[in-house]
Motif scaffolding. Structure first.
Motif, PDB file in Angstrom:
ATOM      1  N   VAL A   1       0.855  -1.186   0.000  1.00  0.00           N
ATOM      2  CA  VAL A   1       0.000   0.000   0.000  1.00  0.00           C
ATOM      3  C   VAL A   1       0.889   1.234   0.000  1.00  0.00           C
ATOM      4  CG1 VAL A   1      -1.880  -1.169   1.218  1.00  0.00           C
ATOM      5  CG2 VAL A   1      -0.151   0.053   2.521  1.00  0.00           C
ATOM      6  N   ASP A   2       0.293   2.384  -0.283  1.00  0.00           N
ATOM      7  CA  ASP A   2       1.009   3.652  -0.224  1.00  0.00           C
ATOM      8  C   ASP A   2       0.845   4.244   1.168  1.00  0.00           C
ATOM      9  OD1 ASP A   2       1.672   3.457  -2.917  1.00  0.00           O
ATOM     10  OD2 ASP A   2      -0.076   4.602  -3.559  1.00  0.00           O
ATOM     11  N   CYS A   3       1.926   4.745   1.749  1.00  0.00           N
ATOM     12  CA  CYS A   3       1.857   5.426   3.037  1.00  0.00           C
ATOM     13  C   CYS A   3       0.930   6.632   2.861  1.00  0.00           C
ATOM     14  CB  CYS A   3       3.252   5.888   3.456  1.00  0.00           C
ATOM     15  SG  CYS A   3       3.284   6.909   4.930  1.00  0.00           S
ATOM     16  N   PRO A   4      -0.087   6.794   3.724  1.00  0.00           N
ATOM     17  CA  PRO A   4      -1.025   7.903   3.580  1.00  0.00           C
ATOM     18  C   PRO A   4      -0.365   9.275   3.731  1.00  0.00           C
ATOM     19  CG  PRO A   4      -1.862   6.282   5.142  1.00  0.00           C
ATOM     20  CD  PRO A   4      -0.467   5.891   4.818  1.00  0.00           C
ATOM     21  N   THR A   5       0.776   9.341   4.385  1.00  0.00           N
ATOM     22  CA  THR A   5       1.429  10.624   4.615  1.00  0.00           C
ATOM     23  C   THR A   5       2.395  11.002   3.504  1.00  0.00           C
ATOM     24  OG1 THR A   5       1.240  10.268   6.996  1.00  0.00           O
ATOM     25  CG2 THR A   5       2.798  11.947   6.275  1.00  0.00           C
TER      26      THR A   5
ATOM     27  N   ARG B   1       7.439   8.421  12.193  1.00  0.00           N
ATOM     28  CA  ARG B   1       7.335   9.843  11.828  1.00  0.00           C
ATOM     29  C   ARG B   1       6.055  10.118  11.039  1.00  0.00           C
ATOM     30  NH1 ARG B   1       8.507  12.927   7.415  1.00  0.00           N
ATOM     31  NH2 ARG B   1       9.137  15.066   7.817  1.00  0.00           N
ATOM     32  N   CYS B   2       5.786   9.329  10.008  1.00  0.00           N
ATOM     33  CA  CYS B   2       4.579   9.527   9.198  1.00  0.00           C
ATOM     34  C   CYS B   2       3.324   9.288  10.027  1.00  0.00           C
ATOM     35  CB  CYS B   2       4.606   8.624   7.973  1.00  0.00           C
ATOM     36  SG  CYS B   2       5.676   9.259   6.656  1.00  0.00           S
ATOM     37  N   LYS B   3       3.371   8.318  10.925  1.00  0.00           N
ATOM     38  CA  LYS B   3       2.230   8.044  11.803  1.00  0.00           C
ATOM     39  C   LYS B   3       1.954   9.256  12.702  1.00  0.00           C
ATOM     40  CE  LYS B   3       0.727   4.703  15.269  1.00  0.00           C
ATOM     41  NZ  LYS B   3       1.106   3.501  16.011  1.00  0.00           N
ATOM     42  N   GLN B   4       3.005   9.862  13.255  1.00  0.00           N
ATOM     43  CA  GLN B   4       2.849  11.013  14.140  1.00  0.00           C
ATOM     44  C   GLN B   4       2.377  12.254  13.375  1.00  0.00           C
ATOM     45  OE1 GLN B   4       2.932  10.995  17.456  1.00  0.00           O
ATOM     46  NE2 GLN B   4       3.314   8.805  17.337  1.00  0.00           N
ATOM     47  N   ILE B   5       2.822  12.423  12.144  1.00  0.00           N
ATOM     48  CA  ILE B   5       2.353  13.539  11.315  1.00  0.00           C
ATOM     49  C   ILE B   5       0.847  13.415  11.104  1.00  0.00           C
ATOM     50  CG2 ILE B   5       2.403  14.498   8.975  1.00  0.00           C
ATOM     51  CD1 ILE B   5       5.439  13.854   8.967  1.00  0.00           C
ATOM     52  N   ASP B   6       0.378  12.198  10.802  1.00  0.00           N
ATOM     53  CA  ASP B   6      -1.050  11.962  10.599  1.00  0.00           C
ATOM     54  C   ASP B   6      -1.832  12.215  11.889  1.00  0.00           C
ATOM     55  OD1 ASP B   6      -3.174  10.770   8.711  1.00  0.00           O
ATOM     56  OD2 ASP B   6      -3.409   9.594  10.547  1.00  0.00           O
ATOM     57  N   LEU B   7      -1.313  11.741  13.020  1.00  0.00           N
ATOM     58  CA  LEU B   7      -1.975  11.965  14.303  1.00  0.00           C
ATOM     59  C   LEU B   7      -2.083  13.466  14.595  1.00  0.00           C
ATOM     60  CD1 LEU B   7      -3.169  10.889  16.946  1.00  0.00           C
ATOM     61  CD2 LEU B   7      -0.836  10.775  17.846  1.00  0.00           C
ATOM     62  N   GLY B   8      -1.029  14.206  14.306  1.00  0.00           N
ATOM     63  CA  GLY B   8      -1.051  15.656  14.509  1.00  0.00           C
ATOM     64  C   GLY B   8      -2.101  16.338  13.648  1.00  0.00           C
ATOM     65  N   ALA B   9      -2.268  15.861  12.421  1.00  0.00           N
ATOM     66  CA  ALA B   9      -3.294  16.434  11.545  1.00  0.00           C
ATOM     67  C   ALA B   9      -4.690  16.202  12.111  1.00  0.00           C
ATOM     68  CB  ALA B   9      -3.171  15.841  10.136  1.00  0.00           C
ATOM     69  N   TRP B  10      -4.925  14.998  12.669  1.00  0.00           N
ATOM     70  CA  TRP B  10      -6.215  14.719  13.310  1.00  0.00           C
ATOM     71  C   TRP B  10      -6.411  15.633  14.513  1.00  0.00           C
ATOM     72  CZ3 TRP B  10     -10.391  12.288  11.724  1.00  0.00           C
ATOM     73  CH2 TRP B  10     -10.275  11.352  10.730  1.00  0.00           C
ATOM     74  N   ALA B  11      -5.358  15.803  15.332  1.00  0.00           N
ATOM     75  CA  ALA B  11      -5.457  16.629  16.536  1.00  0.00           C
ATOM     76  C   ALA B  11      -5.750  18.085  16.196  1.00  0.00           C
ATOM     77  CB  ALA B  11      -4.169  16.526  17.347  1.00  0.00           C
ATOM     78  N   GLU B  12      -5.239  18.545  15.060  1.00  0.00           N
ATOM     79  CA  GLU B  12      -5.479  19.919  14.621  1.00  0.00           C
ATOM     80  C   GLU B  12      -6.772  20.051  13.818  1.00  0.00           C
ATOM     81  OE1 GLU B  12      -1.992  21.236  12.563  1.00  0.00           O
ATOM     82  OE2 GLU B  12      -0.722  21.002  14.335  1.00  0.00           O
ATOM     83  N   GLU B  13      -7.540  18.967  13.742  1.00  0.00           N
ATOM     84  CA  GLU B  13      -8.819  18.927  13.026  1.00  0.00           C
ATOM     85  C   GLU B  13      -8.685  19.299  11.551  1.00  0.00           C
ATOM     86  OE1 GLU B  13     -11.737  21.123  15.259  1.00  0.00           O
ATOM     87  OE2 GLU B  13     -11.509  19.824  16.996  1.00  0.00           O
ATOM     88  N   LYS B  14      -7.583  18.844  10.933  1.00  0.00           N
ATOM     89  CA  LYS B  14      -7.387  19.091   9.505  1.00  0.00           C
ATOM     90  C   LYS B  14      -8.216  18.140   8.650  1.00  0.00           C
ATOM     91  CE  LYS B  14      -2.867  21.206   9.818  1.00  0.00           C
ATOM     92  NZ  LYS B  14      -1.459  21.160   9.395  1.00  0.00           N
ATOM     93  N   TYR B  15      -8.673  17.051   9.257  1.00  0.00           N
ATOM     94  CA  TYR B  15      -9.530  16.092   8.555  1.00  0.00           C
ATOM     95  C   TYR B  15     -10.968  16.327   9.012  1.00  0.00           C
ATOM     96  CZ  TYR B  15      -5.150  13.523   7.829  1.00  0.00           C
ATOM     97  OH  TYR B  15      -3.878  13.150   7.489  1.00  0.00           O
ATOM     98  N   SER B  16     -11.893  16.250   8.085  1.00  0.00           N
ATOM     99  CA  SER B  16     -13.301  16.377   8.451  1.00  0.00           C
ATOM    100  C   SER B  16     -14.146  15.609   7.454  1.00  0.00           C
ATOM    101  CB  SER B  16     -13.734  17.852   8.474  1.00  0.00           C
ATOM    102  OG  SER B  16     -13.631  18.416   7.182  1.00  0.00           O
ATOM    103  N   ILE B  17     -15.332  15.278   7.892  1.00  0.00           N
ATOM    104  CA  ILE B  17     -16.298  14.608   7.033  1.00  0.00           C
ATOM    105  C   ILE B  17     -17.452  15.579   6.839  1.00  0.00           C
ATOM    106  CG2 ILE B  17     -17.856  12.644   6.788  1.00  0.00           C
ATOM    107  CD1 ILE B  17     -15.956  11.129   8.697  1.00  0.00           C
ATOM    108  N   PRO B  18     -17.641  16.078   5.625  1.00  0.00           N
ATOM    109  CA  PRO B  18     -18.710  17.047   5.398  1.00  0.00           C
ATOM    110  C   PRO B  18     -20.084  16.401   5.530  1.00  0.00           C
ATOM    111  CG  PRO B  18     -17.694  16.437   3.321  1.00  0.00           C
ATOM    112  CD  PRO B  18     -16.896  15.768   4.411  1.00  0.00           C
ATOM    113  N   ALA B  19     -21.035  17.168   6.027  1.00  0.00           N
ATOM    114  CA  ALA B  19     -22.416  16.695   6.130  1.00  0.00           C
ATOM    115  C   ALA B  19     -23.027  16.712   4.740  1.00  0.00           C
ATOM    116  CB  ALA B  19     -23.209  17.575   7.071  1.00  0.00           C
TER     117      ALA B  19
END
Length: 61
Positions: free
Chosen positions: A5-9, A29-47
Motif C-alpha cells: 500500500v502507499d503510506c497515507p502521509t 514519523r509519518c504516523k505522528q504527522i497523521d496523528l497531529g493532523a487529526w489533533a489539529e482537526e485538519k480532517y473532516s467529514i462534510p455533512a
C-alpha cells in the motif's frame, strides 16, 4: 506475497505485514504527522444532508 500500500502521509510503498508495526504508514514519523493532523482537526467529514428542521432560533447562543 504481502499486500503493498502507499503510506497515507508520504506515498512511499509499504508492505502490509505484521512485521511493519506502523502499517499503513512507513514509519513512526509519518504516523505522528497523521496523528497531529487529526489533533489539529485538519480532517473532516462534510455533512451530505444537514437537518432541514433546524433554524437559527433552535441553535444555542
Amino acid at each position: 506475497m504481502a499486500t503493498v500500500v502507499d503510506c497515507p502521509t508520504c506515498g512511499k510503498k509499504v508492505e502490509w505485514t505484521e512485521a511493519n508495526k506502523y502499517r499503513p504508514f512507513c514509519s513512526e514519523r509519518c504516523k505522528q504527522i497523521d496523528l497531529g493532523a487529526w489533533a489539529e482537526e485538519k480532517y473532516s467529514i462534510p455533512a451530505v444532508n444537514p437537518p432541514k428542521d433546524l433554524d437559527d432560533g433552535d441553535l444555542p447562543h
